[in-house]
Design a protein around this motif. Structure first.
Motif, short mmCIF file in Angstrom:
data_model
loop_
_atom_site.label_atom_id
_atom_site.label_comp_id
_atom_site.label_asym_id
_atom_site.label_seq_id
_atom_site.Cartn_x
_atom_site.Cartn_y
_atom_site.Cartn_z
N THR A 157 -18.26 27.40 8.35
CA THR A 157 -18.38 28.07 9.64
C THR A 157 -17.65 27.28 10.72
N GLY A 158 -16.78 27.94 11.46
CA GLY A 158 -16.09 27.28 12.56
C GLY A 158 -14.96 26.38 12.10
N ARG A 159 -14.41 25.65 13.05
CA ARG A 159 -13.27 24.78 12.78
C ARG A 159 -13.58 23.32 13.09
N LYS A 160 -14.88 22.98 13.11
CA LYS A 160 -15.27 21.58 13.25
C LYS A 160 -16.51 21.34 12.42
N PHE A 161 -16.79 20.08 12.17
CA PHE A 161 -17.94 19.72 11.34
C PHE A 161 -19.22 19.91 12.16
N GLN A 162 -20.10 20.77 11.65
CA GLN A 162 -21.36 21.04 12.34
C GLN A 162 -22.47 21.32 11.34
N LEU A 163 -23.70 21.06 11.80
CA LEU A 163 -24.90 21.48 11.09
C LEU A 163 -25.63 22.48 11.98
N PHE A 164 -26.37 23.42 11.35
CA PHE A 164 -27.02 24.49 12.10
C PHE A 164 -28.50 24.55 11.76
N SER A 165 -29.29 24.91 12.77
CA SER A 165 -30.72 25.14 12.54
C SER A 165 -30.93 26.62 12.26
N ASP A 166 -32.15 26.97 11.84
CA ASP A 166 -32.47 28.37 11.57
C ASP A 166 -32.38 29.22 12.83
N SER A 167 -32.56 28.60 13.98
CA SER A 167 -32.49 29.34 15.24
C SER A 167 -31.06 29.50 15.74
N GLY A 168 -30.11 28.87 15.05
CA GLY A 168 -28.71 29.00 15.43
C GLY A 168 -28.18 27.84 16.25
N ASP A 169 -29.05 26.89 16.65
CA ASP A 169 -28.57 25.71 17.37
C ASP A 169 -27.65 24.90 16.46
N SER A 170 -26.66 24.27 17.04
CA SER A 170 -25.70 23.51 16.24
C SER A 170 -25.69 22.04 16.64
N LEU A 171 -25.36 21.20 15.67
CA LEU A 171 -25.17 19.77 15.88
C LEU A 171 -23.76 19.41 15.47
N ASP A 172 -23.04 18.76 16.34
CA ASP A 172 -21.72 18.26 15.98
C ASP A 172 -21.88 16.99 15.16
N ILE A 173 -21.17 16.92 14.05
CA ILE A 173 -21.20 15.72 13.22
C ILE A 173 -19.77 15.28 12.95
#
Length: 296
Positions: free
Chosen positions: A60-76
């Motif tokens: 998903t997307g063009r950068k490294f991220q993690l996602f929560s069930d609510s859709g919030d994202s964390l950049d990693i």
């Protein structure tokens, strides 16, 4: 009967180019000092080790991220280390530099780093990724393989209160018939949640105010004064409050990075009704309020 080759059971590729123990799901702990996915990799051809490069692509997307069930994202950020070499940062969808190959399966690591400015508002995050391993012969691409893997991150919820001080109230700036109010700003900080409950309790206990309303009390040398204490996460609110003195109040964690608390995001408001302080015979009254916050 032919027994399955257990050495190949968790591997993708063949004896010339393969990764083992990378495909599938890997769970990391947010609190852990090191967050790594370890696996093995070999790259050889015609009896000789051959160099390789890797490319990691997020689903998903063009950068490294993690996602929560609510859709919030964390950049990693992801870094790669081969055979205990120095860790090298990876860029999404771009091949790394070439690394020496090997005839056997040797240790490799993907290191995960969480962007420190992220707000950790959930206790679980996940991301889907694809790694392509490219083998080189005479500096030219010769073979490749693709491995799909997931990174899951578990967060143990924690919550804390910072910057909460005393509230001093004087009637010097209030006119007759006005309630006396005061407030103290503080910060509620934590990880693994987005909502919380606040509970206020008084050391002096509960008394009855006007029209029998339940209120806290300020104790003086000769008497006690009923007062209201309330909480809000609306930093523009200074008079009154949207919550009651007795019971729990709900708040929402501001999207601030954990452990930062650069600005306050909560307010404790106390109100002494005019009918209470105007009849006071003493000059000093006090109470101790305990603020308890519980993550949700």
């Amino acid at each position: 009967m032919v027994q399955p080759n257990l050495s190949l059971a968790a591997c993708t590729g063949d004896v010339y180019l393969r990764t083992c123990d990378l495909q599938g799901s890997h769970t990391i702990n947010y609190e852990a000092y090191k967050k790594e996915v370890d696996f093995t990799l070999r790259s050889n051809r015609n009896g000789h080790a051959q160099p390789f490069a890797i490319k990691v692509t997020p689903e998903t997307g063009r950068k490294f991220q993690l996602f929560s069930d609510s859709g919030d994202s964390l950049d990693i950020s992801l870094s790669f280390s081969s055979r205990n070499s120095a860790s090298t940062p990876l860029r999404p969808e771009i091949f790394s530099n070439q690394y020496p190959g090997s005839l056997n399966d040797l240790n490799n690591f993907l290191s995960i780093k969480i962007n420190p400015t992220n707000a950790i508002t959930s206790n679980y995050y996940y991301g889907h990724f694809q790694m392509e391993v490219m083998q080189y012969l005479d500096s030219l691409p010769a073979d490749s393989q693709i491995v799909n893997f997931d990174i899951e991150m578990e967060v143990e919820p924690s919550i804390s209160i910072r910057n909460l001080g005393n509230i001093y109230i004087t009637d010097a700036s209030f006119s007759s018939g006005q309630d006396i109010t005061g407030h103290e700003d503080f910060c509620i900080d934590g990880v693994g949640f987005s909502n919380y409950l606040v509970n206020l309790t008084s050391r002096n206990g509960i008394t009855s105010g006007a029209r029998g309303a339940k209120m806290f009390q300020l104790n003086g040398a000769m008497e006690s004064l009923p007062y209201a204490a309330s909480f809000t996460d609306d930093m523009s609110q200074t008079r009154g409050a949207r919550t009651q003195s007795i019971g729990q109040a709900r708040g929402t964690l501001s999207r601030i990075a954990p452990g930062r608390c650069l600005t306050d995001n909560a307010r404790l408001i106390v109100t002494i009704p005019a009918g209470s302080w105007e009849q006071a015979r003493g000059s000093y009254y006090s109470d101790v309020i305990t603020v308890t916050v519980t993550s949700q």
